[in-house]
Design a protein around this motif. Structure first.
Motif, PDB file in Angstrom:
ATOM      1  N   UNK A 101       0.813  -1.215   0.000  1.00 56.85           N
ATOM      2  CA  UNK A 101       0.000   0.000   0.000  1.00 56.85           C
ATOM      3  C   UNK A 101       0.849   1.270   0.000  1.00 56.85           C
ATOM      4  N   UNK A 102       2.165   1.098   0.136  1.00 56.88           N
ATOM      5  CA  UNK A 102       3.063   2.246   0.165  1.00 56.88           C
ATOM      6  C   UNK A 102       2.907   3.145  -1.073  1.00 56.88           C
ATOM      7  N   UNK A 103       2.926   2.560  -2.287  1.00 52.65           N
ATOM      8  CA  UNK A 103       2.783   3.415  -3.472  1.00 52.65           C
ATOM      9  C   UNK A 103       1.441   4.142  -3.507  1.00 52.65           C
ATOM     10  N   UNK A 104       0.409   3.492  -2.985  1.00 53.05           N
ATOM     11  CA  UNK A 104      -0.911   4.113  -2.976  1.00 53.05           C
ATOM     12  C   UNK A 104      -0.888   5.393  -2.132  1.00 53.05           C
ATOM     13  N   UNK A 105      -0.024   5.417  -1.100  1.00 48.60           N
ATOM     14  CA  UNK A 105      -0.020   6.567  -0.199  1.00 48.60           C
ATOM     15  C   UNK A 105       0.707   7.774  -0.787  1.00 48.60           C
ATOM     16  N   UNK A 106       1.380   7.602  -1.943  1.00 52.65           N
ATOM     17  CA  UNK A 106       2.103   8.734  -2.528  1.00 52.65           C
ATOM     18  C   UNK A 106       1.176   9.896  -2.845  1.00 52.65           C
ATOM     19  N   UNK A 107      -0.070   9.552  -3.176  1.00 52.70           N
ATOM     20  CA  UNK A 107      -1.014  10.598  -3.536  1.00 52.70           C
ATOM     21  C   UNK A 107      -1.486  11.365  -2.301  1.00 52.70           C
ATOM     22  N   UNK A 108      -1.234  10.804  -1.107  1.00 50.87           N
ATOM     23  CA  UNK A 108      -1.743  11.429   0.116  1.00 50.87           C
ATOM     24  C   UNK A 108      -0.707  12.369   0.710  1.00 50.87           C
ATOM     25  N   UNK A 109      -1.149  13.194   1.691  1.00 51.15           N
ATOM     26  CA  UNK A 109      -0.156  13.968   2.421  1.00 51.15           C
ATOM     27  C   UNK A 109       0.503  13.029   3.432  1.00 51.15           C
ATOM     28  N   UNK A 110       1.743  13.342   3.866  1.00 57.62           N
ATOM     29  CA  UNK A 110       2.487  12.401   4.705  1.00 57.62           C
ATOM     30  C   UNK A 110       1.742  11.986   5.972  1.00 57.62           C
ATOM     31  N   UNK A 111       0.987  12.906   6.565  1.00 57.75           N
ATOM     32  CA  UNK A 111       0.325  12.573   7.828  1.00 57.75           C
ATOM     33  C   UNK A 111      -0.730  11.498   7.611  1.00 57.75           C
ATOM     34  N   UNK A 112      -1.604  11.698   6.622  1.00 53.57           N
ATOM     35  CA  UNK A 112      -2.622  10.681   6.340  1.00 53.57           C
ATOM     36  C   UNK A 112      -1.949   9.357   6.011  1.00 53.57           C
ATOM     37  N   UNK A 113      -0.850   9.429   5.239  1.00 54.77           N
ATOM     38  CA  UNK A 113      -0.183   8.202   4.811  1.00 54.77           C
ATOM     39  C   UNK A 113       0.323   7.413   6.005  1.00 54.77           C
ATOM     40  N   UNK A 114       1.009   8.095   6.925  1.00 52.35           N
ATOM     41  CA  UNK A 114       1.616   7.368   8.033  1.00 52.35           C
ATOM     42  C   UNK A 114       0.538   6.889   9.013  1.00 52.35           C
ATOM     43  N   UNK A 115      -0.543   7.654   9.131  1.00 56.17           N
ATOM     44  CA  UNK A 115      -1.665   7.224   9.974  1.00 56.17           C
ATOM     45  C   UNK A 115      -2.233   5.918   9.448  1.00 56.17           C
ATOM     46  N   UNK A 116      -2.376   5.838   8.130  1.00 60.16           N
ATOM     47  CA  UNK A 116      -2.936   4.637   7.523  1.00 60.16           C
ATOM     48  C   UNK A 116      -1.988   3.450   7.679  1.00 60.16           C
TER      49      UNK A 116
END
Lengths: 501, 149
Positions: free
Chosen positions: A49-64
């Protein structure tokens, strides 16, 4: 203390925005999902799911991504209790008494105790991050490069403790990982190193391709080699609400488990799996009648389940305050933060307060979500076990391929994944674990940088690592940790722990 | 002392693998500037690592030859071959024929990696995955890749 609460309030303001709530929910749902499904661990899923989080801001990404990790601890216990298949290695010991309880018609009680224990432990573990994080980071800010070098040595040594099997092989895997981490541009001179003349390698080996190959796809191939286990009829759940009498009885076990988990999570070489096994051993020792264990003792579920959740939370402490990972999953988190342009380390709390406090607040929210999605909706998760692996592996492969491709939109990364899958497969056949390799790969560049900087400032005197008190203490700790693995009684204990996993 | 056995010898093969990688790396490190402790070149640290790895590999080879070591697990070529091939084909096709075709080919090739798959089921799944990925990754997450040739 007042500071902590003010910061936490700020964190809740960050975490409670609709976007972050949504990604927290997605994270814990994905975590529960992979926790329930055996043969798909958090390391593979987070890299997926790491590549999917590229579209997100870092905070949302790391929370997920964090939600996936602690969510997997909840999901793993569900299948351990209901069908005697531990979804995660951290739930292996839960299956011993949990499944017995289910056979006796006490499945609901076991599930509820596991979920409530996990919730309490998760909240306390998160509180520990909030309280211990800032002072630890402040302390780490005093670190000079020799201290950092020694800190990383300690982190690498801890990877040896975590690894299953031969210690010598695990150390060799670390060096292999360190060497792989050297590929690419040299930061000091800008010279390309070991790139085989390929432009694609000048930025270094793609982290996602490495992880996906070594952990994700190599795992799929290993699973395909075995005939898939059929899930026979599972135990019926009569009531999920335990009586007050049961809850009063397990209270002490939950607290002991939480304490053990919290400590093991922070310590290098700890981790959730070892925490769960240790909590089980402690529960058995303090019980008035140890013979009940193995025959459906509720403490045997409460202790380990609390311990693995507490450890899952507190393993974020070394990551967020010092920037060193204590396990493969945390190494992955470092990679995720770096890909999002955040350097993990003592500056995270002061420079990225939104990230640190938002993440902590999201952990409270996520744990609450997990109790809600796990207890009343347990039936849905169990049904998922009915999805046969012959369909699941095809889905996993397609998502992996798109995931790797989308990091740089390059087919080269796909071919690299093929190479690392082959390496991962061979290592698996040779009983060598890829986790220490990943730790070496992640820490390699930082290790080199601090090594070079230390020796330049010390005018080439290698004694600098032993002269600075902080560095010396860290190196002594590393040596002590290495020696402790060689002690016969611990060797035997490690053997027992990993034999069951 | 057990006789040297080709089949069961984890230590020996680990040693060969590690020293092989180390020698391969040394070949490329050769061209880098090594420097001194005071003036470390770009090759200093990698050289150290590669030499340690080579040393450990050689120790494992000797250990494997002397003690036999535990057996290497059974190797099944079928899943390994088809999964790797399916992945490589995805890489070849995705930029040439678009995502949909790449997924269809990948799933169908990977299908042969397991003895338990059923052709019709896998075909339906391939179509569903191609459609779902198009919507999720290209339409919603906007990954820059074309769907069709």
């Amino acid at each position: 203390m007042i500071d902590v609460f003010a910061s936490l309030a700020h964190g809740f303001a960050v975490a409670a925005t609709p976007v972050n709530l949504l990604f927290c929910l997605i994270g814990v749902v994905c975590g529960t999902l992979i926790g329930v499904l055996p043969g798909l661990g958090p390391v593979a899923t987070i890299s997926l799911l790491l590549p999917v989080t590229f579209a997100l801001n870092p905070i949302s990404a790391i929370i997920m991504l964090a939600g996936i990790y602690y969510g997997a601890q909840y999901g793993g216990s569900t299948t351990a209790i209901l069908v005697n298949i531990p979804g995660e290695s951290t739930s292996v010991v839960t299956a011993v008494d949990g499944y017995k309880m289910a056979q006796q018609g006490r499945a609901g009680e076991a599930l509820a105790v596991a979920a409530i224990g996990s919730f309490i432990a998760g909240c306390i573990g998160t509180l520990v991050i909030a309280v211990a994080g800032p002072p630890l980071a402040l302390m780490t800010q005093k670190f000079a490069s020799p201290d950092y070098f020694s800190l990383m040595v300690l982190g690498l040594v801890s990877a040896v403790v975590l690894a299953n099997g031969s210690m010598f092989q695990a150390i060799a895997m670390i060096f292999l990982g360190l060497l792989l981490g050297m590929v690419g541009m040299d930061i000091n001179t800008g010279q390309p190193r070991m790139t085989l003349g390929l432009i694609e390698l000048s930025d270094g080996i793609n982290f996602v391709a490495l992880v996906m190959g070594l952990f994700g796809i190599a795992e799929v191939i290993a699973n395909l080699e075995q005939v898939s286990a059929r899930v026979v009829n599972h135990s019926r759940i009569i009531s999920i609400w335990p009586s007050m009498k049961v809850l009063r009885g397990v209270w002490a076990s939950v607290m002991r488990g939480t304490f053990i988990g919290t400590i093991f999570g922070i310590l290098p070489g700890g981790g959730a799996t070892i925490a769960a096994f240790s909590a089980y051993a402690v529960e058995k020792r303090v019980a008035k009648d140890p013979s009940r264990f193995g025959n459906g003792a509720v403490e045997g579920v409460a202790g380990p389940e609390s311990a693995n959740n507490a450890a899952a939370q507190t393993s974020f402490v070394p990551l967020l305050t010092m920037g060193i990972p204590t396990s493969a999953t945390m190494a992955l988190m470092i990679g995720a933060l770096t890909l999002h342009g955040i350097a993990p380390g003592p500056m995270v709390i002061s420079r990225q307060p939104d990230l640190f406090w938002g993440l902590i607040a999201s952990m409270f929210i996520g744990n609450l979500m997990l109790v809600i999605i796990n207890l009343p909706m347990i039936g849905i998760w169990v049904k998922l076990l009915a999805v046969p692996y012959r369909l699941l592996y095809l889905i996993i492969l397609v998502i992996c391929a798109i995931g790797v491709y989308s990091v740089n939109n390059s087919s080269f990364d796909i071919y690299m994944t093929v190479g690392f899958t082959l390496l991962g497969y061979i290592l698996r056949k040779l009983n060598a674990e890829p986790a220490p390799l990943l730790m070496g790969f992640v820490l390699g560049p930082m290790l080199e940088e601090n090594f070079r900087r230390s020796l330049i400032t010390a005018h080439g005197n290698a004694m600098v690592f032993f002269e600075r008190p902080i560095s010396l203490v860290l190196l002594i700790m590393s040596v002590a940790l290495l020696l402790s693995i060689a002690v016969p009684s611990i060797v035997r204990w490690r053997g027992e722990v990993f034999k069951e996993t | 002392m057990k006789p040297f056995a080709w089949r069961g010898n984890i230590d020996f093969f680990s040693g060969v693998l590690l020293s092989g990688i180390a020698i391969f790396a040394l070949f490329y490190i050769r061209t880098l500037e090594i420097g001194t402790v005071l003036q470390m070149g770009s090759g200093y640290f990698p050289l150290g690592l590669a030499l340690i790895l080579l040393g450990m590999g050689l120790v494992l080879i000797v250990k494997g030859v002397l003690s036999g070591g535990p057996e290497v697990g059974a190797i099944h070529l079928r899943p390994l071959f088809f999964v790797l091939l399916s992945f490589a084909l995805f890489g070849v096709l995705v930029e040439r024929t678009g995502l949909i075709c790449a997924i269809l080919v990948q799933v169908i090739v990977a299908h042969f990696g397991s003895r338990e798959t059923r052709l019709l089921e896998s075909l339906v799944l391939a179509a569903v995955l191609a459609a779902a990925s198009s919507v999720l990754f290209v339409w919603i997450l906007k990954i820059p890749v074309s769907l069709l040739p």
